[in-house]
Each structure stands twice: as C-alpha cells, then as structure tokens.
Design a protein around this motif. Structure first.
Motif, PDB file in Angstrom:
ATOM      1  N   MET A  36      -8.899   4.609  35.125  1.00 28.27           N
ATOM      2  CA  MET A  36      -7.682   5.274  34.659  1.00 28.27           C
ATOM      3  C   MET A  36      -7.329   4.735  33.269  1.00 28.27           C
ATOM      4  O   MET A  36      -7.627   3.588  32.956  1.00 28.27           O
ATOM      5  N   PRO A  37      -6.666   5.552  32.437  1.00 27.51           N
ATOM      6  CA  PRO A  37      -6.285   5.070  31.104  1.00 27.51           C
ATOM      7  C   PRO A  37      -5.334   3.872  31.191  1.00 27.51           C
ATOM      8  O   PRO A  37      -4.491   3.797  32.076  1.00 27.51           O
ATOM      9  N   GLU A  38      -5.526   2.942  30.292  1.00 25.98           N
ATOM     10  CA  GLU A  38      -4.625   1.796  30.129  1.00 25.98           C
ATOM     11  C   GLU A  38      -3.911   2.000  28.810  1.00 25.98           C
ATOM     12  O   GLU A  38      -4.551   2.153  27.773  1.00 25.98           O
ATOM     13  N   CYS A  39      -2.596   2.002  28.834  1.00 29.52           N
ATOM     14  CA  CYS A  39      -1.813   2.276  27.629  1.00 29.52           C
ATOM     15  C   CYS A  39      -0.849   1.135  27.340  1.00 29.52           C
ATOM     16  O   CYS A  39      -0.392   0.447  28.254  1.00 29.52           O
ATOM     17  N   THR A  55      -9.619   4.304  27.942  1.00 27.96           N
ATOM     18  CA  THR A  55     -10.202   4.612  29.238  1.00 27.96           C
ATOM     19  C   THR A  55     -11.592   4.001  29.237  1.00 27.96           C
ATOM     20  O   THR A  55     -12.467   4.426  28.479  1.00 27.96           O
ATOM     21  N   TRP A  56     -11.764   2.970  30.042  1.00 22.72           N
ATOM     22  CA  TRP A  56     -13.033   2.247  30.123  1.00 22.72           C
ATOM     23  C   TRP A  56     -13.886   2.894  31.211  1.00 22.72           C
ATOM     24  O   TRP A  56     -13.541   2.808  32.393  1.00 22.72           O
ATOM     25  N   GLY A  57     -14.985   3.535  30.820  1.00 22.60           N
ATOM     26  CA  GLY A  57     -15.847   4.176  31.806  1.00 22.60           C
ATOM     27  C   GLY A  57     -15.079   5.229  32.581  1.00 22.60           C
ATOM     28  O   GLY A  57     -14.465   6.125  32.007  1.00 22.60           O
ATOM     29  N   LYS A  58     -15.075   5.123  33.897  1.00 28.76           N
ATOM     30  CA  LYS A  58     -14.407   6.109  34.761  1.00 28.76           C
ATOM     31  C   LYS A  58     -13.044   5.630  35.252  1.00 28.76           C
ATOM     32  O   LYS A  58     -12.465   6.227  36.146  1.00 28.76           O
ATOM     33  N   GLY A  70     -16.330   4.565  26.457  1.00 31.73           N
ATOM     34  CA  GLY A  70     -14.993   4.950  26.863  1.00 31.73           C
ATOM     35  C   GLY A  70     -14.352   5.809  25.803  1.00 31.73           C
ATOM     36  O   GLY A  70     -14.983   6.190  24.822  1.00 31.73           O
ATOM     37  N   LYS A  71     -13.068   6.110  26.009  1.00 35.05           N
ATOM     38  CA  LYS A  71     -12.306   6.923  25.070  1.00 35.05           C
ATOM     39  C   LYS A  71     -11.016   6.212  24.713  1.00 35.05           C
ATOM     40  O   LYS A  71     -10.467   5.470  25.521  1.00 35.05           O
ATOM     41  N   TRP A  72     -10.533   6.462  23.510  1.00 33.60           N
ATOM     42  CA  TRP A  72      -9.266   5.898  23.073  1.00 33.60           C
ATOM     43  C   TRP A  72      -8.438   6.990  22.396  1.00 33.60           C
ATOM     44  O   TRP A  72      -8.970   7.933  21.837  1.00 33.60           O
TER      45      TRP A  72
END
Length: 135
Positions: A110-113, A105-108, A93-95
């Motif tokens: 939506m971002p969790e903020c 963003t875990w895998g595909k 994922g990305k942070w």
C-alpha cells in the motif's frame, strides 16, 4: 632514599603523566583565534512543495534508511523508482508528490505517504531517510 619518598615521587610522576594525557592532542591550527574548521550553519527543517520534491529527487540516487530496511533507491522523473535493499534484494515502485505530501508504493504494498522534509543533511520522505549519493 627511603621507601616512603620513592612512593611519593612515583605517585607524583604518575599524576603528571596522567595530566599530560588529559589535554588536547595533535596540532591545532587556528584562524585568528577561531577554529580552522568551518562551523555548519544550522538549516531549519523545511517542508517541500510538490515542485521542490520533484526537483530534489528526480534522476538521483539516494541511500535510504527505514525501520524495515536499508539500501539504495533511484527516483525517475516518470514517477517510478528502483531500489536495492541490503537484506531483501531489489525491486521497483512508484512515487508521487502532491502539495507537501510524498507517497511511495514499494512493490505491491500500500502507498506510504508523509510530508517531505529537508533537514540540511538529509531528506525525510514518508517513512524513509534519504541521503543523496554524490558522484
């Protein structure tokens, strides 16, 4: 001895035995009348800045707990992470960190903020509780 005296004596012995079990057990070591264990000083919950977030997680592995899973996550300095969930398996994922906001963003998905917080024994990042794995 009569039966009534024996019952009274038995009851008294039982009360004394139970009273002996109720108190503290084992050896107590004190330090000048104080507990030998160190009392933890409460740490106020603090919101981290983006710079503090990056310093706290970059290059480190954490055990995470979320409503939808548990596992381990390693955050890389380049804004990516890899995870191994106990039930769902692994992924990437990305942070990002901006102000006090931390987004994952875990895998595909939506971002969790959310606000990135330190509670003294763990971090709370978006929807995750993170405990650093010490090596």
């Amino acid at each position: 001895m009569n039966a009534r005296f024996v019952r009274t004596l038995t009851a008294a012995a039982l009360v004394l035995a139970l009273a002996a079990c109720a108190g503290p057990k084992g050896v107590r070591i004190t330090n000048n009348g104080q507990s030998a264990t160190t009392a933890k000083t409460p740490v106020p919950i603090t919101n981290f800045t983006a710079e503090q977030i990056r310093a706290a997680i970059s290059g480190k592995t954490f055990q995470y707990t979320r409503n939808d899973g548990n596992g381990f996550v390693t955050y890389n300095a380049d804004g990516t992470f890899s995870f191994q969930d106990d039930a769902k398996g692994g992924g990437v994922g990305k942070w990002t960190a901006n102000g006090t906001q931390f987004c994952e963003t875990w895998g595909k998905s939506m971002p969790e903020c959310g606000v990135f917080k330190n509670t003294g024994d763990a971090f709370f990042a978006a929807n995750s509780r993170l405990v650093e794995m010490k090596t």
